[in-house]
Design a protein around this motif. Structure first.
Motif, PDB file in Angstrom:
ATOM      1  N   LEU A 234     -25.126 -59.020 -39.045  1.00 54.32           N
ATOM      2  CA  LEU A 234     -25.298 -60.460 -39.218  1.00 54.32           C
ATOM      3  C   LEU A 234     -24.423 -61.224 -38.239  1.00 54.32           C
ATOM      4  CD1 LEU A 234     -26.442 -62.869 -40.819  1.00 54.32           C
ATOM      5  CD2 LEU A 234     -24.532 -62.587 -42.424  1.00 54.32           C
ATOM      6  N   GLN A 235     -23.196 -60.745 -38.028  1.00 51.51           N
ATOM      7  CA  GLN A 235     -22.294 -61.390 -37.079  1.00 51.51           C
ATOM      8  C   GLN A 235     -22.853 -61.338 -35.661  1.00 51.51           C
ATOM      9  OE1 GLN A 235     -20.195 -63.476 -37.029  1.00 51.51           O
ATOM     10  NE2 GLN A 235     -18.239 -63.003 -36.072  1.00 51.51           N
ATOM     11  N   ILE A 236     -23.457 -60.218 -35.292  1.00 54.15           N
ATOM     12  CA  ILE A 236     -24.055 -60.094 -33.960  1.00 54.15           C
ATOM     13  C   ILE A 236     -25.186 -61.098 -33.792  1.00 54.15           C
ATOM     14  CG2 ILE A 236     -25.364 -58.549 -32.439  1.00 54.15           C
ATOM     15  CD1 ILE A 236     -23.757 -56.229 -33.702  1.00 54.15           C
ATOM     16  N   ALA A 237     -26.029 -61.246 -34.821  1.00 53.60           N
ATOM     17  CA  ALA A 237     -27.158 -62.183 -34.744  1.00 53.60           C
ATOM     18  C   ALA A 237     -26.676 -63.628 -34.629  1.00 53.60           C
ATOM     19  CB  ALA A 237     -28.048 -62.008 -35.972  1.00 53.60           C
ATOM     20  N   ILE A 238     -25.648 -63.998 -35.422  1.00 51.88           N
ATOM     21  CA  ILE A 238     -25.131 -65.367 -35.349  1.00 51.88           C
ATOM     22  C   ILE A 238     -24.457 -65.607 -34.006  1.00 51.88           C
ATOM     23  CG2 ILE A 238     -23.499 -67.001 -36.370  1.00 51.88           C
ATOM     24  CD1 ILE A 238     -23.946 -65.632 -39.045  1.00 51.88           C
ATOM     25  N   GLY A 239     -23.771 -64.586 -33.479  1.00 54.26           N
ATOM     26  CA  GLY A 239     -23.167 -64.720 -32.159  1.00 54.26           C
ATOM     27  C   GLY A 239     -24.197 -64.996 -31.080  1.00 54.26           C
ATOM     28  N   ASP A 240     -25.368 -64.369 -31.190  1.00 56.85           N
ATOM     29  CA  ASP A 240     -26.439 -64.640 -30.241  1.00 56.85           C
ATOM     30  C   ASP A 240     -26.887 -66.097 -30.325  1.00 56.85           C
ATOM     31  OD1 ASP A 240     -28.741 -63.781 -28.417  1.00 56.85           O
ATOM     32  OD2 ASP A 240     -29.842 -64.484 -30.180  1.00 56.85           O
ATOM     33  N   SER A 241     -26.998 -66.625 -31.550  1.00 60.42           N
ATOM     34  CA  SER A 241     -27.381 -68.031 -31.716  1.00 60.42           C
ATOM     35  C   SER A 241     -26.330 -68.972 -31.130  1.00 60.42           C
ATOM     36  CB  SER A 241     -27.584 -68.344 -33.203  1.00 60.42           C
ATOM     37  OG  SER A 241     -28.634 -67.569 -33.745  1.00 60.42           O
ATOM     38  N   LEU A 242     -25.052 -68.625 -31.315  1.00 61.10           N
ATOM     39  CA  LEU A 242     -23.985 -69.446 -30.753  1.00 61.10           C
ATOM     40  C   LEU A 242     -24.038 -69.433 -29.231  1.00 61.10           C
ATOM     41  CD1 LEU A 242     -21.465 -71.177 -31.022  1.00 61.10           C
ATOM     42  CD2 LEU A 242     -20.117 -69.090 -31.292  1.00 61.10           C
ATOM     43  N   GLY A 243     -24.316 -68.273 -28.640  1.00 56.65           N
ATOM     44  CA  GLY A 243     -24.431 -68.194 -27.189  1.00 56.65           C
ATOM     45  C   GLY A 243     -25.546 -69.071 -26.652  1.00 56.65           C
ATOM     46  N   ARG A 244     -26.668 -69.096 -27.360  1.00 60.08           N
ATOM     47  CA  ARG A 244     -27.782 -69.950 -26.935  1.00 60.08           C
ATOM     48  C   ARG A 244     -27.418 -71.426 -27.077  1.00 60.08           C
ATOM     49  NH1 ARG A 244     -33.043 -68.299 -29.915  1.00 60.08           N
ATOM     50  NH2 ARG A 244     -33.957 -69.625 -28.310  1.00 60.08           N
ATOM     51  N   SER A 245     -26.631 -71.768 -28.106  1.00 56.90           N
ATOM     52  CA  SER A 245     -26.187 -73.149 -28.268  1.00 56.90           C
ATOM     53  C   SER A 245     -25.263 -73.551 -27.117  1.00 56.90           C
ATOM     54  CB  SER A 245     -25.457 -73.296 -29.607  1.00 56.90           C
ATOM     55  OG  SER A 245     -24.899 -74.590 -29.744  1.00 56.90           O
ATOM     56  N   VAL A 246     -24.371 -72.663 -26.713  1.00 57.20           N
ATOM     57  CA  VAL A 246     -23.494 -72.941 -25.570  1.00 57.20           C
ATOM     58  C   VAL A 246     -24.318 -73.137 -24.309  1.00 57.20           C
ATOM     59  CG1 VAL A 246     -21.678 -71.990 -24.088  1.00 57.20           C
ATOM     60  CG2 VAL A 246     -21.514 -71.747 -26.565  1.00 57.20           C
ATOM     61  N   ALA A 247     -25.354 -72.322 -24.125  1.00 60.00           N
ATOM     62  CA  ALA A 247     -26.207 -72.451 -22.946  1.00 60.00           C
ATOM     63  C   ALA A 247     -26.878 -73.821 -22.894  1.00 60.00           C
ATOM     64  CB  ALA A 247     -27.268 -71.349 -22.946  1.00 60.00           C
TER      65      ALA A 247
END
Length: 482
Positions: A234-247
């Motif tokens: 779950l942490q990996i999936a949320i981290g991916d969403s955060l990376g897309r938000s930063v982008a």
């Protein structure tokens, strides 16, 4: 004696040390508080005194960590005014109010229940004590909520306007629920659960490895690792969403994290790679060397095979963040996150194959050693994730609105150095003291006393249930050597 560049660098270095040391404690406070609630709930549901003893044991570790977090947190709030006075004044209408909300709605809330949780055993009913433990866990999460609101607003400052040198709030909802917060807070919250669970797993694995009440600590080892089978991915999936938000909201930070200098269309042509390893060269505006994989950067950024990927060449040199630290700290964080997931997956395989007993695990000492080591890995992930987040925002203190150089207090270099030495020594002493008392509690082990009996309906309280097999507690069972 004043050198503006050196003054900014010293202030940043000082605050980097303060936040790096402080962030060790609040996530573990949250994770352990949530674990204590479920462990105590397990005790109330089963009336198994083993869960009572485990709850009391990990509660002692929680108290040590909580005290360290409070001490270093006070230091950090002092540092805002000392090191970043102009920022504190300008951002006060929003930032100061948010920290005030954290104090009133979270810290004071927590203070009202933590005494009951620690000292209320046998003095209040078990259900009331469970209620106190729940509120300690909830208030610690609420504290993280407000802190992440403040920090995320610095990343994506919405709902304010600058007037007469002050950031005045136009829309509190937009400012609080700013775009970065919507993914950064869940990411930090799940990271806190991951830290707490791996901390419990590491301590429990140590006890099983040393053959110290192995059947008792097998319970927390099993419970924590099985929970991590869900929490880690779950942490990996949320981290991916955060990376897309930063982008979307700070493409310069994303480009720094990826060591990506030149804007291109990710269509598989030369130099369209995601850099696995590279050495950024800011002076030349490129990487001295790199090893990359085609298309992966586009897939990571917007989940498409081809897309326009902004590079650092789209930003003026004075607006570009440092690259080396975000690039490598981001990769360490990601690698650590996947390593933790695979450890949890390994535990699941052992459990599924029926090899998760004390005897079976002690025949696999490398697994136990790995779980013990894994107690430290989430802290490395939080450290490197925080460094990525904060360094990649530079040169902005409030992204796009206030540069770090504009928010630093004007003081002499000797004064800066003196404050740095003071903060350094204080946080180091707290850290050493924390680990000393952690070790003391673990060496002592759980208390032997019975659970309180007042208001205890259900099955009677007694001793630990019979172990799975006599071999697990036999005096002839020999612990594997290191």
């Amino acid at each position: 004696m004043t050198d503006p560049t050196l003054m900014v660098d010293l202030a940043r270095l000082d605050f980097a040390w303060i936040t790096t040391m402080h962030i060790l404690y609040p996530p573990l406070t949250i994770g352990l508080a949530v674990f204590l609630f479920f462990a105590e709930l397990r005790w109330l549901n089963t009336r198994d005194e083993g869960w009572y003893r485990l709850t009391r044991f990990f509660e002692r570790l929680f108290v040590i960590n909580f005290g360290a977090g409070v001490a270093t947190g006070v230091t950090m709030e002092m540092a805002f005014g000392i090191l970043f006075g102009p920022f504190s004044q300008a951002a006060g209408p929003f930032f100061g109010n948010i920290l005030g909300y954290e104090t009133i709605t979270a810290f004071m809330y927590e203070a009202g229940f933590i005494g009951l949780m620690i000292f209320g055993w046998g003095k209040i009913g078990p259900k009331m004590h469970l209620f106190a433990t729940f509120n300690v866990a909830f208030s610690s999460i609420l504290s993280a909520f407000w802190i992440m609101v403040a920090n995320s607003w610095m990343q994506t400052p919405t709902g304010v306007h600058l007037e007469r040198g002050l950031f005045l709030v136009d829309d509190w909802t937009a400012a609080i629920f700013n775009p970065n917060f919507l993914t950064a807070f869940p990411h930090m919250l799940v990271a806190s659960l991951e830290i707490g669970l791996f901390f419990v797993a590491g301590v429990s694995a140590w006890m099983v490895y040393r053959n110290r009440q192995g059947p008792l600590f097998l319970r927390t080892l099993t419970a924590s690792l099985m929970a991590l089978v869900i929490v880690a991915p779950l942490q990996i999936a949320i981290g991916d969403s955060l990376g897309r938000s930063v982008a979307r909201h700070d493409p310069a930070a994303l480009a720094a994290m990826e060591g990506h200098w030149h804007t291109y269309r990710a269509d598989g042509s030369p130099n369209t790679n995601w850099n696995v390893v590279a050495w950024p060269d800011p002076d030349q505006g490129t990487n001295a060397f790199e090893i990359g994989i085609p298309h992966v950067l586009s897939l990571l950024e917007d989940h498409r095979w081809t897309s326009v990927v902004p590079g650092l060449d789209r930003f003026a040199p004075e607006d570009r963040p440092p690259v080396v630290i975000p690039f490598y700290s981001f990769r360490i964080m990601v690698a650590t996150g996947f390593a933790l997931f695979f450890i949890a997956l390994w535990a699941l395989v052992l459990k599924w194959r029926g090899r998760f007993s004390v005897a079976a695990l002690q025949q696999r000492p490398w697994f136990l050693r790995l779980v013990i080591l894994s107690a430290l890995l989430p802290f490395i992930a939080v450290w490197t994730g925080w460094w990525t987040r904060e360094v990649a925002r530079q040169p902005w203190l409030i992204h796009g609105l206030m540069r770090t150089s504009e928010g630093v207090s004007q003081m002499s270099i000797p004064a800066e150095i003196l404050w740095f030495i003071g903060f350094f020594l204080f946080d180091l002493i707290v850290w050493l003291g924390t680990w000393y008392f952690f070790g003391k509690v673990v060496r002592h082990g759980p208390e032997e006393g019975e659970a309180p009996r007042n208001d205890a309906p259900g099955m009677p309280l007694g001793t630990l249930p019979k172990p799975e097999s006599d071999a697990e507690t036999s005096p002839t069972f020999i612990r594997p050597t290191a």
